[in-house]
Design a protein around this motif. Sequence first.
Motif, PDB file in Angstrom:
ATOM      1  N   ASP A 102       0.827  -1.214   0.000  1.00 33.78           N
ATOM      2  CA  ASP A 102       0.000   0.000   0.000  1.00 33.78           C
ATOM      3  C   ASP A 102       0.857   1.257   0.000  1.00 33.78           C
ATOM      4  O   ASP A 102       0.355   2.360   0.095  1.00 33.78           O
ATOM      5  CB  ASP A 102      -0.955  -0.010   1.190  1.00 33.78           C
ATOM      6  N   GLY A 103       2.174   1.095  -0.103  1.00 36.07           N
ATOM      7  CA  GLY A 103       3.091   2.237  -0.158  1.00 36.07           C
ATOM      8  C   GLY A 103       3.890   2.432   1.106  1.00 36.07           C
ATOM      9  O   GLY A 103       4.834   3.200   1.122  1.00 36.07           O
ATOM     10  N   GLY A 104       3.548   1.723   2.165  1.00 30.58           N
ATOM     11  CA  GLY A 104       4.250   1.908   3.434  1.00 30.58           C
ATOM     12  C   GLY A 104       5.466   1.019   3.599  1.00 30.58           C
ATOM     13  O   GLY A 104       6.122   1.069   4.617  1.00 30.58           O
ATOM     14  N   GLY A 105       5.801   0.190   2.590  1.00 35.05           N
ATOM     15  CA  GLY A 105       6.955  -0.697   2.697  1.00 35.05           C
ATOM     16  C   GLY A 105       7.155  -1.492   1.419  1.00 35.05           C
ATOM     17  O   GLY A 105       6.530  -1.204   0.390  1.00 35.05           O
ATOM     18  N   THR A 106       8.075  -2.471   1.475  1.00 32.04           N
ATOM     19  CA  THR A 106       8.369  -3.310   0.313  1.00 32.04           C
ATOM     20  C   THR A 106       8.005  -4.751   0.634  1.00 32.04           C
ATOM     21  O   THR A 106       7.902  -5.124   1.806  1.00 32.04           O
ATOM     22  CB  THR A 106       9.853  -3.245  -0.047  1.00 32.04           C
ATOM     23  N   VAL A 107       7.781  -5.554  -0.442  1.00 29.78           N
ATOM     24  CA  VAL A 107       7.369  -6.940  -0.271  1.00 29.78           C
ATOM     25  C   VAL A 107       8.247  -7.838  -1.136  1.00 29.78           C
ATOM     26  O   VAL A 107       8.732  -7.417  -2.196  1.00 29.78           O
ATOM     27  CB  VAL A 107       5.881  -7.131  -0.641  1.00 29.78           C
ATOM     28  N   TYR A 108       8.472  -9.090  -0.667  1.00 29.81           N
ATOM     29  CA  TYR A 108       9.308 -10.048  -1.383  1.00 29.81           C
ATOM     30  C   TYR A 108       8.685 -11.440  -1.313  1.00 29.81           C
ATOM     31  O   TYR A 108       8.062 -11.805  -0.308  1.00 29.81           O
ATOM     32  CB  TYR A 108      10.703 -10.118  -0.776  1.00 29.81           C
ATOM     33  N   ILE A 109       8.901 -12.184  -2.412  1.00 31.49           N
ATOM     34  CA  ILE A 109       8.606 -13.622  -2.410  1.00 31.49           C
ATOM     35  C   ILE A 109       9.938 -14.327  -2.208  1.00 31.49           C
ATOM     36  O   ILE A 109      10.813 -14.280  -3.070  1.00 31.49           O
ATOM     37  CB  ILE A 109       7.956 -14.063  -3.731  1.00 31.49           C
ATOM     38  N   GLY A 110      10.107 -14.999  -1.089  1.00 32.05           N
ATOM     39  CA  GLY A 110      11.408 -15.583  -0.775  1.00 32.05           C
ATOM     40  C   GLY A 110      12.436 -14.485  -0.623  1.00 32.05           C
ATOM     41  O   GLY A 110      12.217 -13.507   0.089  1.00 32.05           O
ATOM     42  N   ASN A 111      13.573 -14.588  -1.342  1.00 33.63           N
ATOM     43  CA  ASN A 111      14.602 -13.545  -1.301  1.00 33.63           C
ATOM     44  C   ASN A 111      14.701 -12.814  -2.627  1.00 33.63           C
ATOM     45  O   ASN A 111      15.690 -12.121  -2.884  1.00 33.63           O
ATOM     46  CB  ASN A 111      15.959 -14.169  -0.959  1.00 33.63           C
TER      47      ASN A 111
END
Length: 811
Positions: A561-570
């Motif tokens: 939503d803009g407040g952080g970053t996301v990852y699948i695995g590394n």
Amino acid sequence: MKNKLLFFALIITVMVAPQQVMAWSDNYDFSTTVSSGQTLYFKYTAGGRVLVTYPRQGSSGFYEYYTKPTGDLIIPDTVEYNGVKWNVVGITAYAFHECTGLTSVVIGDNIPSIEIFTFFNCTGLTSITIGENVSSIGQNAFYGCLSINSITCMRNLIPTLDGDAFYGISSNATLNVPCGTADNYSDTGWGLFSNIVEMTTPFTATVNTSNDIMGSVSINQCGNTITATANEGYHFVQWNDGDTENPRVLNLTTDAAFTAQFAPNQYEIIGSALSNGTVSGGNTVDYLDSVILTAIPNEGYYFTKWSTWNGSNYEDYSTDNPLTVQVTGPMTYYANFEQISCTVEASPLNSLMGYTTGGGTVYYGSTIQLQAYANTGYRFVGWSDGVILPSRNIYVTSNIQLTALFEAIPQYVISVGSNNSTMGTVNGGGTYYEGDTITLAANPSLGYRFVNWNDGVVSNPRAEFVVKDSFYMANFEIINYVVTAQTANSLRSSVEGTDTVYYGETVTLTATANEHFIFQYWQSTNGATHGNNPLTVTVTSNDTYTAYFVAEQHSVALYSDGGGTVYIGNSGNIGNYDYFSQLTLTATANGNNAFLRWSDGNSFNPRTVTITQDTAFTALFLNGTTFLHDTIIDTVYFNHYTHDTTYIYNYVHDTVRLTTYVIDTTIINFHQYDTTINNYNNFQYDTTINNYYLYDTVVVNNYQHDTTLRYVYDTVYLLRYLTDTVFIHDTIFTTEGIGNVEVLNAKVYTNRSQIFVEGADGNTVTLFDLNGRILAIKQDYYSRLVFDVPASGTYLIKVGNHPARKVVVIR
């Protein structure tokens, strides 16, 4: 001193007062009293010997006063100290300088030289005796010894004098020298003395030889030295009185006769073998005696000659063995040996049947190999000495002659065949010599296999030793082949088609994929791949076909939503993954933000998901720069979260206490507000309260409005009943009445390191730290929940979406 003092001048003893001045440093190793009564000082030198020295050394390096010896001094050949006898072998420079109380000095025979300034300014010294081994006298050694009137030098070879050795001594002083040396002394620096006197003896000595063949004797002109001279091959032994000195200096006290005794020399005669033998005899014998030497060769060798060594090479001496030699001196005689040679001959009895190798001339003790070879159609029978091995090694000790014997070889027919020529053939038959080793091979046709031979042997190929005519038949049969179908993963598929068939027949293999999986290819035992399914194969061997399948793939996407970053695995946040893959989803907040939950309501972070379809998730974060303060009423905490990205600041602070009930809009015993606190008709308000209603700006018909919008916000909490265990839901309400606000009764309490929650009514209960990080999540199943906390401190408990409660834990 062998009575050498017989001719010395009378020694006059003069005692003077000792001179003593403080010295600076020791210059000696020990001191002791010598036979003439003085205390002398000694310094160690190499080889267990000592030097006479002076005791102290001053700033000038050599000149320092000390208690100095006086009177008649004899410097001994040896001195004893602490039970150890030391040889006195020298006198250091300055050792007796300015010892003015000395009257006479006798220097022993062990002293090799008199160093510089040794007796410098010994003004009371009247006589000196110099031992026979003093070869030099150093500069100023007796400088200033003005009272010396007698010098006795016992050395036949003239000692050398350095400059001013006797400076200041009167030239009229008497110089006593050995008999016959006066002219030699006067021709050197000693010639400064005008009164040189040879020492003679008043007694007569006569000499004889015990054997004039062995040697002769003589006496010198002074009559004080006798000499024994041995003839060649003989040597002097001793004088008749047992003295062995030769030449011998006599110190006669009466007339005497001396006989020289001689003996023949003894010489060692050695017999030695240069190599390959030994020598007996040899000994140590008298001059002109005889010695017998015998040369003994080692086995396989013989004697050739004797040699002698002249210092640079060997010279031939004699070929006699044994050898008799007359001894005239020490000698070594070397025996020479050579190795014995032998002839070995080998030949065939009949050269048409075979031949031989080996033989020739070799040394005794050698080993030689003989080999007999048969020509085609013949075979070796044996050697003429009965040995039947065609190849033999012979140890040679004499001449040898051997004959190889041969004979003709019989022949036999070997026949071969097959039980069915279509199924296979056989090779290896023919005519062979007796004793030949042959190989028979059964060769099956394609699709057939060898079973056995007619004699039951199953080896193929087989080796046979030919001893007679023989027949060998190979039996063949058709082959059955097994084709096996299998799956690489039974969870993904099933296969069918496994069968046993003859060579050249066909088999159809079928692979069926399970749901969510797709056929990929068949792979045979040799690694070949086939994409057909079903697959028809023509059978030529046993084989296994394995079916491989791959899982369906689904897209997975992560959003923020803009407040952080996301990852699948590394890796990234978008990709395609196999069906039923397990992925780890991670949300990382930016700056002071905090992760809230995923778009599907799950609040675990990181979280693991199993992929069964195309999927997308969005991570929701809290804006960390505008977190609301905790709202506390006793142990009642009002939730303080954001709505529509708007953060509300009008909230109840920790200082607000409600002790009774808030009923509709009536507030009883209200105490404290943020900035301004007003009590007006028992109603609560920020700025204005009218008509028994509570509002920020306008409150109409018992509803709270923000001017024109009908929403209930976090700024005001309207509730039917408010007690210590009542929590108000903070979601957005539209036009519902106040009575529609959800009410939850839950009990939260602590016991040491645990937090207990009762009455969560089936909601999810979450434990946070004060930074908003999730510590634990548990699902209520209408039973008491227990949370273990890591340490003392303040924590937040949130039940479902109800306001969070602050809990203080003291361990």
